[in-house]
Design a protein around this motif. Structure first.
Motif: not given
Length: 257
Positions: A74-76, A161-162, A180-181, A201-202
């Motif tokens: 969801q964040a990405l 995202c971590w 993580p970015t 998630s990548a």
């Protein structure tokens, strides 16, 4: 402006993102919108005040987009919307759906007894009741394996995202092939019902994923408001697909020499 409710975007927070955590915040943000904006909501109960505020205020310049999936997905997805020009906001749902589909997502957890997104075996269910249990879950394929320590290879992805619980204790989880970015704040509640957990998630290249999504979507012109939207309908005015028409383009005429 990207408004989001019951969806974490993580750190660093994009400049054009604003979190709505209460009815008052939602009303103030939606009422003060000066141009086309997007309201991104998850399916959690916490998003209801923002949904109610949008319906009551009836702003035709606030598109409603829903995201699903794991917290890091969801964040990405939300961050992908920050890459859109305002003129493409009508295509936002197609973009977030495409980005989620491209996420490579893994989760580590100390118990799989409440896991619904994968297929743990009976043995793994039983193992969850004993100390020291550690499971590596591929949320894409649904595969679950017992492993300790756990290391995930993100293969040089540009956007990672971590997320992790507040206390990992002796639970060992690490990344290889990238850093993580985006980092989500520790959540008070576990999304998997496990005491200890972590998730990553990548996406190979978020900007490229957005560009491809925009190219692939079947765009039409909304007969209700004129915006460019997918054939499924308009997230701004709610006009259904039968009220839309294909976008008209002017053919290029070659000059005769």
């Amino acid at each position: 402006m990207i408004l989001h409710s019951a969806v974490a975007v993580g750190d660093p927070v994009p400049d054009d993102c604003r979190a709505l955590s209460s009815l008052d915040e939602a009303v103030d943000a939606i009422a003060s919108t000066a141009q086309d904006s997007i309201l991104v909501c998850s399916r959690e109960v916490a998003a209801r005040p923002s949904l109610v505020a949008r319906e009551v205020l009836a702003r035709a310049d606030v598109a409603l987009i829903q995201v699903s999936g794991s917290p890091t997905q969801q964040a990405l997805a939300v961050r992908s919307l920050c890459l859109l020009p305002v003129s493409a906001y009508g295509l936002a749902q197609s973009v977030v759906d495409a980005v989620r589909a491209q996420c490579r997502t893994r989760a580590a957890m100390s118990s799989v007894t409440r896991l619904s997104q994968a297929r743990p075996s009976l043995t793994q269910h039983v193992r969850s009741f004993f100390p020291g249990a550690s499971f590596d879950v591929d949320l894409g394929s649904g595969d679950v394996r017992s492993a300790k320590p756990i290391e995930w290879d993100v293969r040089g992805a540009r956007d990672i995202c971590w997320a992790v619980c507040q206390d990992l204790g002796d639970f060992s989880v690490a990344l290889a092939g990238g850093r993580p970015t985006v980092v989500l704040p520790p959540a008070a509640d576990s999304p998997y019902g496990a005491r200890r957990w972590a998730e990553v998630s990548a996406v190979e290249d978020l900007e490229l994923a957005v560009s491809r999504a925009l190219t692939a979507v079947h765009a039409v012109g909304c007969r209700g408001c004129g915006r460019t939207v997918p054939i499924t309908g308009c997230p701004f005015c709610g006009t259904w697909m039968r009220s839309t028409s294909p976008v008209v383009t002017t053919p290029t005429v070659e000059r005769q020499m």
